[in-house]
Design a protein around this motif. Structure first.
Motif, mmCIF file in Angstrom:
data_model
loop_
_atom_site.group_PDB
_atom_site.id
_atom_site.type_symbol
_atom_site.label_atom_id
_atom_site.label_comp_id
_atom_site.label_asym_id
_atom_site.label_seq_id
_atom_site.Cartn_x
_atom_site.Cartn_y
_atom_site.Cartn_z
ATOM 1 N N PRO A 12 1.985 -7.901 -5.146
ATOM 2 C CA PRO A 12 1.134 -8.360 -4.150
ATOM 3 C C PRO A 12 -0.265 -7.318 -4.187
ATOM 4 O O PRO A 12 -0.087 -6.234 -4.182
ATOM 5 C CB PRO A 12 1.855 -8.341 -2.869
ATOM 6 C CG PRO A 12 2.967 -7.166 -3.018
ATOM 7 C CD PRO A 12 3.220 -7.682 -4.574
ATOM 8 N N GLY A 13 -1.298 -8.012 -4.168
ATOM 9 C CA GLY A 13 -2.691 -7.357 -4.126
ATOM 10 C C GLY A 13 -3.168 -6.790 -5.644
ATOM 11 O O GLY A 13 -4.331 -6.244 -5.570
ATOM 12 N N SER A 14 -2.389 -6.978 -6.488
ATOM 13 C CA SER A 14 -2.608 -6.508 -7.778
ATOM 14 C C SER A 14 -3.767 -7.484 -8.529
ATOM 15 O O SER A 14 -4.633 -7.269 -9.610
ATOM 16 C CB SER A 14 -1.571 -6.487 -8.840
ATOM 17 O OG SER A 14 -1.087 -7.516 -8.929
ATOM 18 N N VAL A 15 -3.983 -8.676 -8.084
ATOM 19 C CA VAL A 15 -5.050 -9.786 -8.612
ATOM 20 C C VAL A 15 -5.885 -10.048 -7.631
ATOM 21 O O VAL A 15 -5.679 -10.406 -6.240
ATOM 22 C CB VAL A 15 -4.324 -10.994 -9.004
ATOM 23 C CG1 VAL A 15 -5.409 -12.070 -9.597
ATOM 24 C CG2 VAL A 15 -3.246 -10.588 -10.223
ATOM 25 N N ARG A 16 -7.315 -9.794 -7.891
ATOM 26 C CA ARG A 16 -8.178 -9.962 -7.044
ATOM 27 C C ARG A 16 -8.554 -11.478 -6.742
ATOM 28 O O ARG A 16 -8.650 -12.290 -7.524
ATOM 29 C CB ARG A 16 -9.501 -9.385 -7.498
ATOM 30 C CG ARG A 16 -10.681 -9.530 -6.481
ATOM 31 C CD ARG A 16 -11.686 -8.371 -6.583
ATOM 32 N NE ARG A 16 -12.078 -8.302 -7.982
ATOM 33 C CZ ARG A 16 -13.514 -9.159 -8.600
ATOM 34 N NH1 ARG A 16 -13.992 -9.776 -7.496
ATOM 35 N NH2 ARG A 16 -13.629 -8.949 -9.807
ATOM 36 N N GLU A 17 -8.671 -11.742 -5.390
ATOM 37 C CA GLU A 17 -8.903 -13.240 -4.996
ATOM 38 C C GLU A 17 -10.104 -13.779 -5.632
ATOM 39 O O GLU A 17 -11.148 -13.150 -5.651
ATOM 40 C CB GLU A 17 -8.768 -13.368 -3.323
ATOM 41 C CG GLU A 17 -7.506 -12.931 -2.841
ATOM 42 C CD GLU A 17 -7.493 -13.429 -1.345
ATOM 43 O OE1 GLU A 17 -8.296 -14.105 -0.795
ATOM 44 O OE2 GLU A 17 -6.433 -12.957 -0.762
ATOM 45 N N GLY A 18 -10.291 -15.001 -6.073
ATOM 46 C CA GLY A 18 -11.290 -15.715 -6.505
ATOM 47 C C GLY A 18 -11.733 -15.433 -7.914
ATOM 48 O O GLY A 18 -12.529 -16.199 -8.482
ATOM 49 N N THR A 19 -10.651 -14.515 -8.568
ATOM 50 C CA THR A 19 -10.904 -14.349 -10.067
ATOM 51 C C THR A 19 -9.994 -14.722 -10.789
ATOM 52 O O THR A 19 -10.414 -15.276 -11.952
ATOM 53 C CB THR A 19 -11.322 -12.713 -10.270
ATOM 54 O OG1 THR A 19 -10.234 -12.191 -10.113
ATOM 55 C CG2 THR A 19 -12.570 -12.478 -9.337
ATOM 56 N N GLY A 20 -8.944 -14.521 -10.406
ATOM 57 C CA GLY A 20 -7.746 -15.032 -11.263
ATOM 58 C C GLY A 20 -7.548 -14.021 -12.550
ATOM 59 O O GLY A 20 -7.523 -14.468 -13.567
ATOM 60 N N ALA A 21 -8.495 -12.881 -12.221
ATOM 61 C CA ALA A 21 -8.471 -12.031 -13.484
ATOM 62 C C ALA A 21 -7.212 -11.651 -14.366
ATOM 63 O O ALA A 21 -6.108 -11.217 -13.695
ATOM 64 C CB ALA A 21 -9.093 -10.713 -13.185
#
Length: 563
Positions: free
Chosen positions: A137-146
Motif C-alpha cells: 500500500p502507498g507504493s503506487v502514486r494515485e492517478g498515474t498507475g506508474a
C-alpha cells in the motif's frame, strides 16, 4: 452429502493451446503455503485512480490464464466486502499492446451481459481494469498507475464452496450420490443453455469455453456455479489470439484448430466430459487418445451398474451423445439433454441444492423492479417485466383440468362456447391485437374465455425466427379472479430496443391452466423446464402471430390498462 472443507475459487488446472498438460492437484485445505485464504498478504491492486482499492488475501491460485486471489474491497464501507480478483496472463503470442482496446471492451461487454442474465449458476463479473502489478500500500502514486507494465484484472464475486475437483476427484459416484452428481451437471447445462440462448441474452449468445471441474464451485445454496469467465466469448466472435483450452474437456474440432471461432457444440462436449468426471471421479481421456470412446463407454457403464441405475446403457448412451466426435451429431438443446441425464440416472436428486433458495420470492422481485422503473421512468411500471427463465423451486404436481381444446376455438372465434355434458371445456379467443399485427416493447392482449372451475389463463410467447423452442409466460391481469376472465386482458413483453427483438415474429398463445399451478408460477421463481411443463399442462385455446417493431420510447405498457 459429499463434503469437503476446502474453499477453492480458481483455475487449479492449467489450460493450454497445444499438447496435454498434467493438472496440478487442488489444495485440500483453506491454507496454501502457510497463508490462509482469509489472511492479508500485504499486497494491493486497483485502477490508476485508486491503486490500493483491493486488498489481496492468501497466496492465490495459479492457472494457465493467470492467478486468482480472494480479495476485499473497503472503500467507504463499514466492513470490507469479499471479492475474487484475477490477474490475467497475456497469451504467448501477444504483442506489447496487449490487452488491446477491443479485448478490454470484450471483457466489459461480458460483465454487462452477465449482469443482464442474472444466472445463479455462473459467477458475476463486476469490474475490469488495468493497473499496476500487486504492490504494498502507498507504493503506487494515485492517478498515474506508474509501473514498468500495465496489468489486466477481472473483479468477480467470491463464491463460497469447494470446486468439483476438490469434492469429487478420485471418488466414483455411489448409489447414494449419483443423482446429486448428475444434478451438478444439469445445473451446468442450464447455465450453458442460458449463455447460448438468443432470447435470454438479448441477441448476444455466448460460450463459456472452459467448462471443467476446477472451474465449477459447489455453493451451499446456489448449487454448481461456473467460475472463471475470462475465456467467455460471443458465439459470433472472430479469431482467438489465445486459443485457451483444457485438452481432456475440449472437443476434437477445437483441438484441431483452437484459434478459430467455436460453436455451442464445443461447450456441449465439455459438458459431457464434466458428466464423465462427476460419475467416475476422473478426467476423461482426450478425444484424440487411442481408444477414448470405448474407454469412456466402459467406465460410465461400470459406474452406472455399481450405482444400481435401472438402465446403464441409457445413461451411457446419453453421455456419449454429448461426446460424439462429430459436432453435428451432438445434442443441440442443452436443457433437454440435462433433463434426460437426470432421468437416465434415476430422476431428480432427493437432496441437494435448490437455486430458488438463493432468490427472493417473486413478489419481492416485482417490488424491486417496480422501484427501479419508478426511479428511471418517473413511476412507470411494467408488471411481470422479469422473464421467468432461471432458478428452481418445487413444481406443483396438481393435475391440470381434464379437458381438451374445443374444435374451432381459435383467435378467429367471436365468442367462446360450452361443451356438452357435466364438464365445461375451456374455450377462449384472442381478439386484440389481430393476427399479423405489429407490436412494440410491450403490447396489451385481450379476448374472451369460458373456463371450468379451478382454471385460469396465461399468455405464452415463443420466438418463431431465432429457433429458440422455449415459451415465456405472463399471467393475465387478475388471473386469480377467475369469474372476471370472461373478458380477459393481459400483456406480453418483447425486449428493449437493443435486445435483438426488432423484426422478430412471435407466436402468442392463450392457454388455460390450473389456478394452483398459476399461483405457484407467481410465487416461485420457476426454472425454464418448469415453465415449459406449465404450458404443456394446460389447454391451448387460441393464438396469434405478431411482429416486433421499433418502439420509440422505453416503456409502452406502464401497467394494466384502465377499466
Amino acid at each position: 452429502m459429499d463434503t469437503d472443507d476446502h474453499d477453492a475459487r480458481a483455475d487449479d488446472e492449467p489450460v493450454t493451446r497445444g499438447a496435454p498438460v498434467s493438472p496440478r492437484p487442488a489444495s485440500t485445505s483453506g491454507v496454501r503455503g502457510g497463508v490462509s485464504d482469509d489472511e492479508p498478504n500485504g499486497l494491493f491492486v486497483g485502477p490508476p485512480e485508486a491503486p490500493d482499492r483491493h486488498e489481496l488475501l492468501g497466496e492465490g491460485i495459479a492457472g494457465g490464464e493467470g492467478i486468482t486471489w480472494k480479495a476485499r474491497y473497503q472503500g467507504e464501507l463499514t466492513s470490507p466486502l469479499p471479492l475474487a480478483i484475477k490477474l490475467l496472463s497475456p497469451p504467448r503470442d501477444a504483442g506489447p499492446g496487449w490487452p488491446s482496446a477491443r479485448e478490454q471492451q470484450r471483457w466489459r461487454d461480458h460483465a454487462v451481459l452477465l449482469r443482464h442474465l442474472k444466472l445463479d449458476h455462473v459467477v458475476r463479473l463486476d469490474e475490469v481494469f488495468l493497473g499496476a502489478p500487486p504492490h504494498p500500500p502507498g507504493s503506487v502514486r494515485e492517478g498515474t498507475g506508474a509501473s514498468p507494465q500495465t496489468m489486466a484484472y477481472l473483479v468477480m464475486e467470491w463464491v463460497e464452496g469447494p470446486t468439483l475437483h476438490a469434492l469429487l476427484a478420485g471418488d466414483p459416484a455411489r448409489a447414494d450420490t449419483i443423482r446429486r452428481r448428475l444434478a451438478y451437471v444439469a445445473q451446468a447445462g442450464e447455465a450453458l443453455a442460458s449463455l447460448a440462448s438468443v432470447t435470454r441474452s438479448g441477441g448476444n449468445p455466448s460460450l463459456h469455453r472452459d467448462v471443467k471441474p476446477t472451474n465449477c464451485i459447489v455453493h451451499p445454496k446456489r448449487g454448481l456455479v461456473l467460475i472463471d469467465v475470462s475465456t467467455m466469448r460471443l458465439i459470433d466472435d472472430g479469431y482467438d489470439l489465445a486459443g485457451w483450452h483444457t485438452p481432456a474437456y475440449t472437443s476434437p474440432e477445437v483441438l484441431a484448430a483452437p484459434h478459430l471461432p467455436r460453436a455451442v457444440a464445443a461447450d456441449v462436449y465439455a459438458l459431457g466430459a464434466l458428466a464423465y468426471f462427476c460419475l467416475t471421479g476422473q478426467d476423461p481421456p482426450a478425444p484424440d487418445a487411442p481408444g477414448a470412446p470405448a474407454h469412456i463407454e466402459a467406465e460410465v457403464a461400470a459406474v452406472a451398474r455399481a450405482c444400481g441405475v435401472g438402465d446403464p446403457g441409457r445413461l451411457t448412451s446419453h453421455i456419449l451423445a454429448a461426446l460424439d466426435g462429430d459436432p453435428s451429431r451432438r445434442p443441440t438443446d442443452l436443457r433437454n439433454w440435462s433433463r434426460g441425464l437426470l432421468e437416465a440416472g434415476g430422476g431428480e436428486p432427493a437432496t441437494g441444492h435448490s437455486p430458488s433458495s438463493a432468490r427472493p420470492p417473486r413478489r419481492l422481485l416485482y417490488v424491486i423492479v417496480a422501484a427501479s422503473l419508478a426511479v428511471a421512468g418517473g413511476g412507470a411500471f411494467a408488471p411481470g417485466l422479469l422473464e421467468r427463465v432461471s432458478g428452481g423451486g418445487d413444481q406443483s404436481r396438481t393435475a391440470p383440468p381434464s379437458v381438451t381444446r374445443s374444435a374451432g376455438a381459435t383467435s378467429k372465434d367471436p365468442t367462446p362456447s360450452h361443451a356438452t355434458g357435466d364438464a365445461v371445456k375451456p374455450v377462449g379467443t384472442i381478439d386484440a391485437p389481430a393476427d399479423g399485427a405489429k407490436v412494440k416493447y410491450c403490447s396489451y392482449f385481450s379476448g374472451t374465455a369460458s373456463l371450468p372451475p379451478g382454471a385460469t389463463l396465461i399468455l405464452a410467447k415463443q420466438n418463431m425466427v431465432n429457433g429458440d423452442p422455449q415459451k415465456y409466460v405472463e399471467l393475465v391481469f387478475n388471473y386469480e379472479k377467475t369469474s372476471t376472465l370472461t373478458s380477459w386482458r393481459g400483456a406480453q413483453y418483447f425486449g428493449g430496443e437493443n435486445e435483438g427483438g426488432v423484426g422478430q415474429v412471435y407466436r402468442i398463445e392463450l392457454v388455460a391452466v390450473s389456478l394452483e399451478r398459476a399461483r405457484h408460477f407467481h410465487d416461485v421463481e420457476m426454472s425454464i423446464e418448469e415453465i415449459q411443463e406449465l404450458v404443456r399442462s394446460g389447454t391451448s385455446l387460441a393464438d396469434v402471430q405478431v411482429r416486433r417493431v421499433a418502439s420509440g420510447k422505453p416503456n409502452e405498457c406502464p401497467g394494466p390498462p384502465p377499466d
